[in-house]
Design a protein around this motif. Structure first.
Motif, PDB file in Angstrom:
ATOM      1  N   LEU A 464       0.826  -1.205   0.000  1.00 33.65           N
ATOM      2  CA  LEU A 464       0.000   0.000   0.000  1.00 33.65           C
ATOM      3  C   LEU A 464       0.861   1.255   0.000  1.00 33.65           C
ATOM      4  O   LEU A 464       0.537   2.250  -0.659  1.00 33.65           O
ATOM      5  CB  LEU A 464      -0.937  -0.005   1.216  1.00 33.65           C
ATOM      6  CG  LEU A 464      -1.950  -1.161   1.268  1.00 33.65           C
ATOM      7  CD1 LEU A 464      -2.782  -1.088   2.537  1.00 33.65           C
ATOM      8  CD2 LEU A 464      -2.854  -1.133   0.038  1.00 33.65           C
ATOM      9  N   ALA A 465       1.979   1.205   0.723  1.00 36.60           N
ATOM     10  CA  ALA A 465       2.885   2.356   0.743  1.00 36.60           C
ATOM     11  C   ALA A 465       3.458   2.603  -0.644  1.00 36.60           C
ATOM     12  O   ALA A 465       3.693   3.758  -1.034  1.00 36.60           O
ATOM     13  CB  ALA A 465       4.000   2.124   1.757  1.00 36.60           C
ATOM     14  N   ALA A 466       3.698   1.528  -1.398  1.00 38.86           N
ATOM     15  CA  ALA A 466       4.197   1.688  -2.763  1.00 38.86           C
ATOM     16  C   ALA A 466       3.177   2.431  -3.625  1.00 38.86           C
ATOM     17  O   ALA A 466       3.545   3.252  -4.475  1.00 38.86           O
ATOM     18  CB  ALA A 466       4.509   0.327  -3.369  1.00 38.86           C
ATOM     19  N   LEU A 467       1.878   2.190  -3.399  1.00 37.73           N
ATOM     20  CA  LEU A 467       0.837   2.917  -4.133  1.00 37.73           C
ATOM     21  C   LEU A 467       0.800   4.379  -3.724  1.00 37.73           C
ATOM     22  O   LEU A 467       0.610   5.272  -4.562  1.00 37.73           O
ATOM     23  CB  LEU A 467      -0.526   2.255  -3.891  1.00 37.73           C
ATOM     24  CG  LEU A 467      -0.733   0.869  -4.517  1.00 37.73           C
ATOM     25  CD1 LEU A 467      -2.078   0.294  -4.109  1.00 37.73           C
ATOM     26  CD2 LEU A 467      -0.621   0.943  -6.039  1.00 37.73           C
ATOM     27  N   VAL A 468       0.961   4.631  -2.423  1.00 35.64           N
ATOM     28  CA  VAL A 468       1.011   6.021  -1.946  1.00 35.64           C
ATOM     29  C   VAL A 468       2.184   6.751  -2.585  1.00 35.64           C
ATOM     30  O   VAL A 468       2.058   7.885  -3.066  1.00 35.64           O
ATOM     31  CB  VAL A 468       1.114   6.057  -0.408  1.00 35.64           C
ATOM     32  CG1 VAL A 468       1.378   7.483   0.081  1.00 35.64           C
ATOM     33  CG2 VAL A 468      -0.158   5.517   0.228  1.00 35.64           C
ATOM     34  N   ASN A 469       3.343   6.104  -2.603  1.00 32.72           N
ATOM     35  CA  ASN A 469       4.520   6.711  -3.212  1.00 32.72           C
ATOM     36  C   ASN A 469       4.323   6.943  -4.709  1.00 32.72           C
ATOM     37  O   ASN A 469       4.743   7.965  -5.261  1.00 32.72           O
ATOM     38  CB  ASN A 469       5.748   5.826  -2.993  1.00 32.72           C
ATOM     39  CG  ASN A 469       6.112   5.713  -1.525  1.00 32.72           C
ATOM     40  OD1 ASN A 469       5.789   6.587  -0.727  1.00 32.72           O
ATOM     41  ND2 ASN A 469       6.776   4.630  -1.161  1.00 32.72           N
ATOM     42  N   LEU A 470       3.672   5.987  -5.356  1.00 31.04           N
ATOM     43  CA  LEU A 470       3.399   6.117  -6.786  1.00 31.04           C
ATOM     44  C   LEU A 470       2.498   7.321  -7.042  1.00 31.04           C
ATOM     45  O   LEU A 470       2.704   8.077  -8.003  1.00 31.04           O
ATOM     46  CB  LEU A 470       2.748   4.832  -7.304  1.00 31.04           C
ATOM     47  CG  LEU A 470       2.433   4.784  -8.806  1.00 31.04           C
ATOM     48  CD1 LEU A 470       3.718   4.856  -9.617  1.00 31.04           C
ATOM     49  CD2 LEU A 470       1.666   3.513  -9.139  1.00 31.04           C
ATOM     50  N   ALA A 471       1.521   7.517  -6.177  1.00 33.35           N
ATOM     51  CA  ALA A 471       0.619   8.668  -6.317  1.00 33.35           C
ATOM     52  C   ALA A 471       1.383   9.975  -6.155  1.00 33.35           C
ATOM     53  O   ALA A 471       1.135  10.954  -6.887  1.00 33.35           O
ATOM     54  CB  ALA A 471      -0.508   8.572  -5.291  1.00 33.35           C
ATOM     55  N   GLN A 472       2.306  10.014  -5.209  1.00 39.21           N
ATOM     56  CA  GLN A 472       3.100  11.226  -5.008  1.00 39.21           C
ATOM     57  C   GLN A 472       3.949  11.522  -6.234  1.00 39.21           C
ATOM     58  O   GLN A 472       4.044  12.673  -6.690  1.00 39.21           O
ATOM     59  CB  GLN A 472       3.976  11.064  -3.766  1.00 39.21           C
ATOM     60  CG  GLN A 472       3.189  10.991  -2.465  1.00 39.21           C
ATOM     61  CD  GLN A 472       4.054  10.622  -1.272  1.00 39.21           C
ATOM     62  OE1 GLN A 472       5.154  10.102  -1.442  1.00 39.21           O
ATOM     63  NE2 GLN A 472       3.556  10.876  -0.067  1.00 39.21           N
ATOM     64  N   ASP A 473       4.589  10.487  -6.782  1.00 42.32           N
ATOM     65  CA  ASP A 473       5.423  10.683  -7.964  1.00 42.32           C
ATOM     66  C   ASP A 473       4.578  11.094  -9.175  1.00 42.32           C
ATOM     67  O   ASP A 473       4.990  11.941  -9.980  1.00 42.32           O
ATOM     68  CB  ASP A 473       6.183   9.390  -8.281  1.00 42.32           C
ATOM     69  CG  ASP A 473       7.146   9.001  -7.168  1.00 42.32           C
ATOM     70  OD1 ASP A 473       7.479   9.874  -6.345  1.00 42.32           O
ATOM     71  OD2 ASP A 473       7.541   7.820  -7.115  1.00 42.32           O
TER      72      ASP A 473
END
Length: 731
Positions: A464-473
């Protein structure tokens, strides 16, 4: 023919027992011919351990010393057992049983169940998740998918360590385990799980071992029948045995010692499952008459890769490190390991993919290349980078990122929020895209801080954190993007990675790479916080992380690429640093003090004749006696001088004064009290014995290895009547 762990099998069956031994190096040959009594093979990575033990069995069979049906070889995976059976057939030793612990125990349990217990044997379930879920429901406890996996892992650990539900909490605390829920609750769930199994008349894989142990303990007639069948045992990967598996092995053996074990304490990376190297390290204690053979000739990796592997372990601490093996490459020189630092994780993945594309274009088969990472959550970035570079890949030991249940569920939640976000109270107070994603995923289990410990809950959070990071990028690249735009981007990424399965570059976690090897290995994300992982806190956990990196390094045959990123995302603060494990090994880094290995060189150690079954006696300490009058000394100060205080001293007074002056200078320059350099008693002992060399100086109580290294040259120069300037000039 040279030994090699990845060589092809013999094209033809050897025509004699002696022919089986052809091509073995001296240590492998010793393993193959040591057919009597207990044998312990300490085998470093890439040293041909499977070759040695299969040739051992085959030689014994072909020489008529071992009957094929009397040999039981056990290992830990069906793949390893199948490989062993295949090699034995090629060597003319068909009929030998090569099985996993569970497979061998299940076969025996099924055969003896009617006689030992009666009736039909309970059905064996291959997955515990549903039973754990039903047990949780019976207790009124709600567990999500990740928690179900973690609780299941705790139950499995409890059973292989022979821990009953009532003892779970203290046992977990003693083992330093971080329970995914309150230990009392885990114990309750464990007990309820056992009740559910009994009610449904089913057993799990751990029960197979537990029940076989119970039968062999209670029914001596059955135990003797099995011992009459199997008279010779070989255990591979012995560093990974659990207490329960060790107990089963002891019952198979009985009072006999026809046992050969093979392992490497430096490859112990599964302690979280209950595996322990203690049985391997204590083998000589339990079997004083054992022959110990050390395999250190590495046929897999180039000298450059082996040098890095040895360097990693040279910095290790702990019991396993005390018994490390110093590998010696048998291959021609190859390229030096490549170290690469990147500004951020996407750049690191793109750099690896770019280099892999070049290798594939130059003719390196994609199947001979691997990208190894610490956690499965890291795979998504590399999946995307390889897809963008048009490099085929395959995942080992992990689901594709977008196929993971938590990622699919998160995608559904984001898609729903994109369509009906106006009616979602979670999104009332958020405006930017990253905040919207964090709000939606908070309902799926994402939190600002990662959960403590490891396991499924941590992996789920990382996904889930990877999705959050992807959204930020994504938002940084497209400031006007909406939640619907992000969902479309996720769909495109998922579709691009749903291509037909092809043979390609292997993406794998370090744990799942154990036992495998490739021509080219990329070790990625080798930075503090990931290697060692953040939740590795204790010295033991840190050392296991070091061993995990060692396993990764030793997977490479020729090319090794090691990389790390200074920040997570583009434009982020470059606050990360390379892993401490690389200190002194990568160019430009400061060295960390190493240590000498107790197990270092290869070779053969013969057992003590006539000591079967008895523990070795401790060496008796000789009492200290005065070198003048012969009286036994008990006072520490007198023992340091090796004479009574009132006995005459033959101390060189001039030497003593020169040593005192030197000590005062040392104390002033280091800013510490004089006694921290050497005590008066130690200086007196030095002045009385006037040592000529380091060996004599080291014998004096109070002169340890650290002080010998730091002050030894000065002290010996003073004792020789030289000035320190003269000593320096001579050096």
């Amino acid at each position: 023919m040279t030994a090699a762990t990845h060589s092809t099998l013999f094209p033809q069956v050897p025509d004699s027992a002696d022919a089986v031994l052809e091509g073995l190096d001296p240590e492998q040959r010793e393993v193959a011919t040591a057919l009597h009594g207990p044998v312990c093979v300490l085998a470093g990575a890439g040293t041909g351990k499977t070759r040695a033990i299969t040739h051992r069995i085959a030689y014994g069979v072909r020489a008529g010393i071992l009957h094929p049906s009397s040999v039981l070889a056990v290992t830990f995976t069906n793949r390893a057992a199948g490989e062993m059976r295949g090699r034995l057939r090629q060597l003319g030793a068909g009929g030998v049983q090569a099985r996993t612990f569970h497979s061998a125990a299940l076969r025996q349990l099924q055969y003896f169940w009617p006689k030992a217990i009666g009736g039909a044997m309970p059905r064996l379930v291959d997955r515990k998740i549903q039973l754990v879920a039903d047990a949780a429901a019976a207790c009124g406890i709600r567990l999500d998918r990740g928690e179900l996996r973690d609780v299941t892992a705790e139950i499995e650990w409890s059973k292989v360590t022979q821990t009953v539900p009532a003892d779970y909490a203290p046992a977990a605390a003693k083992a330093g385990r971080e329970s995914p829920r309150d230990p009392a609750e885990i114990a309750q769930l464990y007990a309820a799980y056992e009740d559910v199994k009994r009610e449904r008349s089913v057993i799990d894989f751990e029960d197979v071992l537990l029940l076989t142990v119970a039968v062999l303990q209670d029914r001596h007639d059955i135990a003797e029948q099995i011992r009459a069948q199997y008279q010779h045992f070989v255990v591979d990967e012995y560093q990974d045995v659990s207490p329960l598996q060790q107990r089963l092995l002891e019952l198979w053996l009985g009072e006999r010692d026809s046992l050969c074990v093979v392992g490497d304490a430096s490859q112990t990376i599964y302690s979280f499952t209950g595996a322990t190297p203690d049985h391997l390290l204590d083998f000589r204690t339990r079997h004083p008459g054992a022959t110990v053979v050390k395999l250190v000739r590495d046929y897999r990796s180039t000298p450059q890769v082996v040098h890095l592997a040895n360097g990693l372990l040279a910095q290790a601490r702990g019991r396993a490190a005390d018994h490390r093996l110093e590998l010696v490459s048998q291959r021609a020189a190859g390229p030096e390991p490549v170290y690469a630092e990147y500004s951020d994780e996407p750049a690191e993945a793109e750099g690896a993919a770019r280099r892999i594309r070049e290798l594939v274009d130059s003719g390196v088969p994609a199947s001979e290349i691997a990208v190894l990472f610490r956690t499965n959550a890291q795979s998504e970035t590399y999946e995307q980078a390889l897809a963008d570079a048009a490099v085929p890949y395959q995942l080992r030991g992990a689901e594709r990122f977008f196929d993971r249940p938590e990622v699919r569920k998160a995608g559904i939640a984001l898609r729903g929020a994109a369509r009906f976000g106006g009616n979602d109270s979670l999104l009332d107070d958020v405006v930017d895209l990253p905040s919207q994603v964090r709000a939606v995923l908070s309902g799926e289990g994402w939190t600002t801080q990662p959960p403590a410990g490891s396991g499924a809950v941590r992996e789920r959070w990382e996904s889930l954190a990877a999705l959050v990071n992807l959204a930020q990028d994504f938002a940084a690249a497209r400031p006007a993007a909406t939640l619907a735009d992000l969902v479309a981007e996720l769909d495109e990424r998922a579709n691009a990675q749903h291509a037909p399965t092809v043979q390609g570059v292997t993406l794998a976690s370090l744990h799942s790479a154990k036992g495998l090897e490739w021509d080219v290995v990329f070790l990625v994300g080798v930075a503090e916080g990931m290697m060692p992982i953040t939740y590795a806190k204790t010295d033991e956990q840190i050392e296991e992380e070091r061993r995990l990196l060692y396993v990764g390094v030793t997977r490479a045959r020729e090319h090794l690429h090691v990389s790390w990123a200074l920040s997570r995302s583009p434009g982020g603060r470059p606050s990360r640093r390379p892993s401490r494990f690389l200190d002194g090994l990568r160019p430009g880094s400061a060295a960390t003090a190493g240590r000498t290995a107790a197990g270092g060189a290869g070779g053969i150690e013969r057992g003590i004749p006539g000591t079967r079954g008895s523990a070795p006696k401790r060496a008796q300490r000789v009492p200290a006696r005065c070198r003048v009058c012969g009286r036994t000394l008990t006072d520490p100060g007198e023992m340091k001088l090796m004479r009574c205080d009132d006995c005459p001293s033959d101390m060189n007074e001039g030497l003593y004064e020169r040593l005192r002056e030197w000590r005062a200078d040392q104390a002033r320059s280091s800013g510490q009290p004089a006694f921290c350099v050497f005590t008066d008693r130690t200086l007196m002992a030095i002045a009385e014995s006037a040592p000529d060399d380091e060996r004599e100086l080291a014998r004096i109580p109070g002169v340890g290895m650290r002080k010998l290294t730091r002050y030894g040259a000065d002290v010996l120069a003073i004792c020789a009547g030289q000035s320190l300037a003269e000593s320096t000039d001579q050096d």
